[in-house]
Design a protein around this motif. Structure first.
Motif, short mmCIF file in Angstrom:
data_model
loop_
_atom_site.label_atom_id
_atom_site.label_comp_id
_atom_site.label_asym_id
_atom_site.label_seq_id
_atom_site.Cartn_x
_atom_site.Cartn_y
_atom_site.Cartn_z
N ALA A 93 1.03 -1.16 0.03
CA ALA A 93 0.07 0.00 0.01
C ALA A 93 0.73 1.26 -0.06
O ALA A 93 0.32 2.18 -0.56
CB ALA A 93 -0.98 0.03 1.08
N LEU A 157 -11.72 -0.20 -2.91
CA LEU A 157 -10.52 0.54 -2.62
C LEU A 157 -9.70 0.58 -4.00
O LEU A 157 -9.05 1.65 -4.31
CB LEU A 157 -9.64 -0.13 -1.57
CG LEU A 157 -10.19 -0.30 -0.05
CD1 LEU A 157 -9.51 -0.93 0.84
CD2 LEU A 157 -10.02 1.31 0.32
N ILE A 160 -9.63 3.64 -5.84
CA ILE A 160 -8.87 4.58 -5.53
C ILE A 160 -7.59 4.49 -6.22
O ILE A 160 -7.11 5.21 -6.72
CB ILE A 160 -8.67 4.86 -3.93
CG1 ILE A 160 -10.05 5.13 -3.43
CG2 ILE A 160 -7.79 6.01 -3.50
CD1 ILE A 160 -10.06 4.85 -1.85
N ALA A 164 -4.20 1.24 -2.77
CA ALA A 164 -5.17 1.23 -1.73
C ALA A 164 -5.76 0.15 -1.46
O ALA A 164 -6.43 -0.32 -0.28
CB ALA A 164 -6.43 2.34 -2.09
N LEU A 167 -4.66 -1.99 1.84
CA LEU A 167 -5.28 -1.68 2.94
C LEU A 167 -6.39 -2.60 3.68
O LEU A 167 -6.47 -2.55 4.68
CB LEU A 167 -5.72 -0.32 3.04
CG LEU A 167 -4.79 0.82 2.75
CD1 LEU A 167 -5.43 2.11 2.56
CD2 LEU A 167 -3.44 0.94 3.74
#
Length: 405
Positions: A93, A157, A160, A164, A167
């Protein structure tokens, strides 16, 4: 009394949560197309290895986890494994280095490898009888719902960035906390370390040797089945997002939704395993593999995202109702002394199959759709082999029973 019931419930929740770690490597599979663009100097197989290199290190550390358990104990080894997984899994990440990402995924495999065998054997330490069989189905369910939620979150995610998506592994932290606070140390709790009625003298008895060797041969057979099954299923996991792009089915994020539905369907399969097992017995294994193969073939032929989601649900369900049979049988074939190695063997089979999936896919076809289709055909052949083998064992057992009368 209420406190005792609460502790038992939390113990079960904690043990089942540990199984979420088992399949966590694949939850970021939908990030492969974006990562391929981010690392154009690396081949498609190398990018896909980010998902499957975890399995290679899981395999290594599954085999040596027993040595570490002897030094640290079961609970400490599990806690160490989850902690390593929690830290290493989120490194991608924050890193743009391909080598650093690959190394972190390898370390993730170390953590999963330490915890993985205990996800099975610890259930046997605390529970037995019919409830143990039910928990073997529930562990597949827990793995399915956990990985489905993680995959779904990773897909969101991914909108994004591919960074990400990683995460999502922060969800390992609650699993770690559950295990620390709610799982007793089996050694300190004074739990049995032998199967009921087993003594050191009996374990050493030459009369037990043939039966033990016979049981180990069956375990190796089941390990081979898991290797073959995951070799085929993981082809779909590493190639589906690519097929979405190649065939214009949709976006990688939509492919992530299919993965999430597949994993959630494993939950349903695990929950009904105990019921179906009563009716189908050993036939549940080849039947589940056969239907999994047919769904992969159908997935390779469709261009509809809606149909793909439905097929993903079917694939996850069929895997969920068939694979727990293997772990139930291995548990039945094991005593406490042989359980760690027997569980390690079947886990090694599944992890090597997962690790080799990118290479298997490249051998099965030039396009993602072709690889998935041929993986489905291979599963159909495997189902036939398993059925013949199980029928042969049943016939041999019946012949021996008649001879003994």
């Amino acid at each position: 009394m209420k406190n005792s019931k609460f502790k038992k419930i939390m113990l079960i929740v904690s043990l089942l949560a540990l199984n979420i770690v088992e399949q966590a490597a694949s939850v970021i599979s939908a990030a492969i197309p974006q990562m391929a663009k981010a690392f154009p100097d690396h081949s498609q197989v190398q990018i896909e290895m980010i998902t499957t290199i975890v399995s290679m290190f899981v395999t290594i550390f599954v085999l040596i986890s027993g040595l570490i358990v002897n030094k640290l104990g079961q609970k400490r080894t599990a806690v160490l494994g989850i902690a390593i997984a929690a830290v290493s899994s989120i490194i991608p990440a924050f890193s743009n280095s391909f080598n650093m990402i690959m190394a972190s995924r390898a370390v993730l495999g170390v953590g999963i490898g330490l915890a993985n065998p205990l996800a099975v054997s610890l259930i046997g330490e605390f529970f037995e009888g019919d409830f143990l069989a039910h928990l073997m189905g529930w562990r597949a369910a827990a793995s399915g719902i956990g990985t489905s939620l993680m995959t779904l979150m990773a897909g969101q995610l991914l909108k994004i960035s591919w960074h990400a998506a990683y995460l999502v592994y922060l969800l390992f932290v609650p699993t770690l906390l559950f295990f620390i606070f709610f799982v007793p140390d089996p050694e300190k709790a004074g739990l049995k370390t032998k199967a009921a009625g087993e003594t050191d003298q009996a374990a050493e008895s030459p009369a037990e040797e043939p039966a033990e060797k016979h049981a180990r041969a069956k375990v190796i057979f089941y390990a081979a089945v898991l290797f073959a099954f995951f070799s085929g299923v993981m082809v779909a996991m590493v190639k589906l997002a690519t097929m979405y792009v190649e065939n214009g089915v949709g976006t990688p994020s939509q492919a992530s939704t299919v993965f999430a539905c597949l994993n959630f369907a494993q939950l349903l399969g695990g929950l009904v395993f105990g019921v179906l097992y009563k009716f189908l017995k050993s036939k549940i294994l080849p039947l589940g593999i056969l239907l999994s193969g047919l769904t992969l073939i159908a997935m390779a032929m469709t261009t509809s995202n809606g149909v793909m989601i439905a097929l993903g649900v079917a694939s996850g369900f069929f895997g969920g109702v068939s694979i727990p049979y293997i772990f139930t049988r291995v548990s039945q074939l094991s005593v406490t002394r042989t359980a760690p190695m027997n569980n390690a063997l079947v886990l090694v089979g599944s992890n090597i199959g997962s690790f080799l999936a990118p290479y298997t896919a490249s051998l099965l076809g030039k396009t993602a759709a072709m690889s998935i289709r041929n993986a489905g055909l291979a599963l159909i052949v495997i189902a036939a082999i398993v059925l013949v083998a199980l029928l042969a064992v049943k016939k041999n057992s019946s012949s021996q029973a008649l001879a003994n009368k």
